[in-house]
Design a protein around this motif. Structure first.
Motif, PDB file in Angstrom:
ATOM      1  N   ALA A   1      33.991  -1.122   7.517  1.00  0.00           N
ATOM      2  CA  ALA A   1      33.140  -1.442   8.629  1.00  0.00           C
ATOM      3  C   ALA A   1      31.868  -1.971   8.041  1.00  0.00           C
ATOM      4  CB  ALA A   1      32.835  -0.208   9.405  1.00  0.00           C
ATOM      5  N   PHE A   2      31.459  -1.552   6.994  1.00  0.00           N
ATOM      6  CA  PHE A   2      30.015  -1.852   6.471  1.00  0.00           C
ATOM      7  C   PHE A   2      30.273  -3.512   5.941  1.00  0.00           C
ATOM      8  CE2 PHE A   2      28.612   2.354   5.400  1.00  0.00           C
ATOM      9  CZ  PHE A   2      27.719   2.650   6.279  1.00  0.00           C
ATOM     10  N   LYS A   3      31.623  -3.725   5.375  1.00  0.00           N
ATOM     11  CA  LYS A   3      31.687  -5.162   4.878  1.00  0.00           C
ATOM     12  C   LYS A   3      31.817  -6.067   6.182  1.00  0.00           C
ATOM     13  CE  LYS A   3      35.239  -7.888   2.728  1.00  0.00           C
ATOM     14  NZ  LYS A   3      36.672  -7.902   2.199  1.00  0.00           N
ATOM     15  N   LYS A   4      32.274  -5.641   7.135  1.00  0.00           N
ATOM     16  CA  LYS A   4      32.363  -6.280   8.595  1.00  0.00           C
ATOM     17  C   LYS A   4      30.898  -6.604   9.124  1.00  0.00           C
ATOM     18  CE  LYS A   4      36.965  -5.497  10.332  1.00  0.00           C
ATOM     19  NZ  LYS A   4      37.678  -4.802  11.337  1.00  0.00           N
ATOM     20  N   ALA A   5      29.965  -5.348   8.853  1.00  0.00           N
ATOM     21  CA  ALA A   5      28.811  -5.363   9.395  1.00  0.00           C
ATOM     22  C   ALA A   5      27.834  -6.464   8.730  1.00  0.00           C
ATOM     23  CB  ALA A   5      28.137  -4.099   9.401  1.00  0.00           C
ATOM     24  N   GLN A   6      28.115  -6.425   7.454  1.00  0.00           N
ATOM     25  CA  GLN A   6      27.430  -7.514   6.427  1.00  0.00           C
ATOM     26  C   GLN A   6      27.946  -8.921   6.760  1.00  0.00           C
ATOM     27  OE1 GLN A   6      28.405  -6.900   2.431  1.00  0.00           O
ATOM     28  NE2 GLN A   6      26.123  -7.541   1.603  1.00  0.00           N
ATOM     29  N   GLN A   7      29.152  -9.118   7.119  1.00  0.00           N
ATOM     30  CA  GLN A   7      29.407 -10.642   7.610  1.00  0.00           C
ATOM     31  C   GLN A   7      28.981 -11.054   8.834  1.00  0.00           C
ATOM     32  OE1 GLN A   7      33.732  -9.851   7.548  1.00  0.00           O
ATOM     33  NE2 GLN A   7      34.064 -10.450   5.430  1.00  0.00           N
ATOM     34  N   VAL A   8      28.739  -9.986   9.820  1.00  0.00           N
ATOM     35  CA  VAL A   8      28.105 -10.272  10.952  1.00  0.00           C
ATOM     36  C   VAL A   8      26.699 -10.451  10.720  1.00  0.00           C
ATOM     37  CG1 VAL A   8      27.343  -9.228  13.062  1.00  0.00           C
ATOM     38  CG2 VAL A   8      29.912  -8.888  12.512  1.00  0.00           C
ATOM     39  N   GLN A   9      26.018  -9.875   9.799  1.00  0.00           N
ATOM     40  CA  GLN A   9      24.751 -10.002   9.460  1.00  0.00           C
ATOM     41  C   GLN A   9      24.460 -11.438   9.036  1.00  0.00           C
ATOM     42  OE1 GLN A   9      22.833  -7.256   6.630  1.00  0.00           O
ATOM     43  NE2 GLN A   9      20.838  -7.782   7.283  1.00  0.00           N
ATOM     44  N   GLU A  10      25.251 -11.814   8.024  1.00  0.00           N
ATOM     45  CA  GLU A  10      25.057 -13.121   7.498  1.00  0.00           C
ATOM     46  C   GLU A  10      25.404 -14.190   8.584  1.00  0.00           C
ATOM     47  OE1 GLU A  10      28.183 -13.101   4.146  1.00  0.00           O
ATOM     48  OE2 GLU A  10      26.736 -11.563   3.114  1.00  0.00           O
ATOM     49  N   GLY A  11      26.319 -13.876   9.410  1.00  0.00           N
ATOM     50  CA  GLY A  11      26.676 -14.868  10.623  1.00  0.00           C
ATOM     51  C   GLY A  11      25.741 -15.035  11.557  1.00  0.00           C
ATOM     52  N   ALA A  12      24.708 -13.839  11.681  1.00  0.00           N
ATOM     53  CA  ALA A  12      23.541 -14.018  12.730  1.00  0.00           C
ATOM     54  C   ALA A  12      22.610 -14.808  12.146  1.00  0.00           C
ATOM     55  CB  ALA A  12      23.265 -12.508  12.764  1.00  0.00           C
ATOM     56  N   LYS A  13      22.434 -14.643  10.995  1.00  0.00           N
ATOM     57  CA  LYS A  13      21.311 -15.596  10.160  1.00  0.00           C
ATOM     58  C   LYS A  13      21.754 -16.875  10.410  1.00  0.00           C
ATOM     59  CE  LYS A  13      18.237 -16.869   7.048  1.00  0.00           C
ATOM     60  NZ  LYS A  13      17.521 -17.968   7.543  1.00  0.00           N
ATOM     61  N   GLN A  14      22.791 -17.451  10.176  1.00  0.00           N
ATOM     62  CA  GLN A  14      23.308 -18.738  10.199  1.00  0.00           C
ATOM     63  C   GLN A  14      23.265 -19.175  11.792  1.00  0.00           C
ATOM     64  OE1 GLN A  14      27.405 -19.382   9.170  1.00  0.00           O
ATOM     65  NE2 GLN A  14      27.299 -21.477   9.640  1.00  0.00           N
ATOM     66  N   LEU A  15      23.683 -18.074  12.805  1.00  0.00           N
ATOM     67  CA  LEU A  15      23.608 -18.731  14.213  1.00  0.00           C
ATOM     68  C   LEU A  15      22.046 -18.794  14.628  1.00  0.00           C
ATOM     69  CD1 LEU A  15      24.761 -18.805  17.174  1.00  0.00           C
ATOM     70  CD2 LEU A  15      24.762 -16.189  17.095  1.00  0.00           C
ATOM     71  N   GLN A  16      21.198 -17.835  14.162  1.00  0.00           N
ATOM     72  CA  GLN A  16      19.715 -18.087  14.487  1.00  0.00           C
ATOM     73  C   GLN A  16      19.246 -19.602  14.086  1.00  0.00           C
ATOM     74  OE1 GLN A  16      18.036 -15.957  15.734  1.00  0.00           O
ATOM     75  NE2 GLN A  16      16.336 -17.031  16.209  1.00  0.00           N
ATOM     76  N   ASP A  17      19.819 -19.898  12.741  1.00  0.00           N
ATOM     77  CA  ASP A  17      19.383 -21.422  12.457  1.00  0.00           C
ATOM     78  C   ASP A  17      20.140 -22.212  13.259  1.00  0.00           C
ATOM     79  OD1 ASP A  17      17.922 -20.130  10.284  1.00  0.00           O
ATOM     80  OD2 ASP A  17      19.591 -20.616   8.809  1.00  0.00           O
ATOM     81  N   GLU A  18      21.359 -22.201  13.729  1.00  0.00           N
ATOM     82  CA  GLU A  18      22.045 -23.122  14.708  1.00  0.00           C
ATOM     83  C   GLU A  18      21.127 -23.257  16.073  1.00  0.00           C
ATOM     84  OE1 GLU A  18      26.190 -22.239  14.846  1.00  0.00           O
ATOM     85  OE2 GLU A  18      26.279 -22.317  12.794  1.00  0.00           O
ATOM     86  N   LEU A  19      20.789 -22.144  16.501  1.00  0.00           N
ATOM     87  CA  LEU A  19      20.269 -21.950  17.896  1.00  0.00           C
ATOM     88  C   LEU A  19      18.811 -22.634  17.838  1.00  0.00           C
ATOM     89  CD1 LEU A  19      20.978 -18.364  18.681  1.00  0.00           C
ATOM     90  CD2 LEU A  19      22.023 -20.147  19.805  1.00  0.00           C
ATOM     91  N   GLU A  20      18.313 -22.416  16.609  1.00  0.00           N
ATOM     92  CA  GLU A  20      16.748 -23.025  16.644  1.00  0.00           C
ATOM     93  C   GLU A  20      17.014 -24.633  16.768  1.00  0.00           C
ATOM     94  OE1 GLU A  20      14.770 -21.518  13.119  1.00  0.00           O
ATOM     95  OE2 GLU A  20      14.695 -19.735  14.015  1.00  0.00           O
ATOM     96  N   GLN A  21      18.126 -25.381  16.272  1.00  0.00           N
ATOM     97  CA  GLN A  21      18.374 -26.487  16.167  1.00  0.00           C
ATOM     98  C   GLN A  21      19.055 -27.137  17.369  1.00  0.00           C
ATOM     99  OE1 GLN A  21      17.171 -28.458  13.611  1.00  0.00           O
ATOM    100  NE2 GLN A  21      16.313 -26.493  12.790  1.00  0.00           N
ATOM    101  N   MET A  22      19.627 -26.233  18.131  1.00  0.00           N
ATOM    102  CA  MET A  22      20.132 -26.802  19.459  1.00  0.00           C
ATOM    103  C   MET A  22      19.116 -27.242  20.647  1.00  0.00           C
ATOM    104  SD  MET A  22      22.725 -24.017  20.683  1.00  0.00           S
ATOM    105  CE  MET A  22      24.402 -23.721  19.683  1.00  0.00           C
ATOM    106  N   GLU A  23      19.522 -28.139  21.321  1.00  0.00           N
ATOM    107  CA  GLU A  23      18.791 -28.810  22.454  1.00  0.00           C
ATOM    108  C   GLU A  23      19.701 -28.699  23.660  1.00  0.00           C
ATOM    109  OE1 GLU A  23      16.984 -32.572  21.859  1.00  0.00           O
ATOM    110  OE2 GLU A  23      15.492 -31.818  20.245  1.00  0.00           O
ATOM    111  N   ILE A  24      19.054 -27.697  24.481  1.00  0.00           N
ATOM    112  CA  ILE A  24      19.802 -27.500  25.852  1.00  0.00           C
ATOM    113  C   ILE A  24      19.001 -27.981  27.022  1.00  0.00           C
ATOM    114  CG2 ILE A  24      20.703 -25.621  27.137  1.00  0.00           C
ATOM    115  CD1 ILE A  24      21.250 -24.239  24.535  1.00  0.00           C
TER     116      ILE A  24
END
Length: 114
Positions: free
Chosen positions: A20-43
């Motif tokens: 569970a901790f390993k999955k949570a860490q993966q989600v945290q890393e994915g969330a950082k990447q997602l935040q960067d992607e969301l900042e670059q999106m134009e909707i």
């Protein structure tokens, strides 16, 4: 409490917790990447059949407003309403995109005991 059981965490539970901790860490890393992607999106949100276009990021940060010359002929009150509708459209699309992306990121995350 029976002797030798500690806090009720057997080896199997410890393995589940470690996973569970390993999955949570993966989600945290994915969330950082997602935040960067969301900042670059134009909707874009629109109103008046495309007379007004409002563009925001995936984080709902305003980027720009595009007003067609035809919209200017409608007068200040109508123009104000059209901009407001386009802003709401852009906001709704942006929040829906963020929600979908977060659900994709966290799907399959199962924490033991919750």
């Amino acid at each position: 409490m029976t002797k030798g059981q500690g806090f009720g965490f057997g080896l199997g539970k410890m393995k589940e917790l470690a996973e569970a901790f390993k999955k949570a860490q993966q989600v945290q890393e994915g969330a950082k990447q997602l935040q960067d992607e969301l900042e670059q999106m134009e909707i874009a949100g629109e109103s008046g059949g495309g007379l007004i276009k409002v563009v925001v990021t995936g984080n709902q940060e305003p980027k720009r407003v595009e007003i067609s010359p035809e919209a200017l002929k409608e007068g200040a009150d109508v123009l104000s309403d059209l901009v407001t509708v386009a802003m709401k459209d852009a906001y709704n699309k942006s929040t829906a995109t963020m929600r979908e992306r977060m659900e994709d990121l966290t799907s399959g995350l199962e924490l033991p005991g919750f």
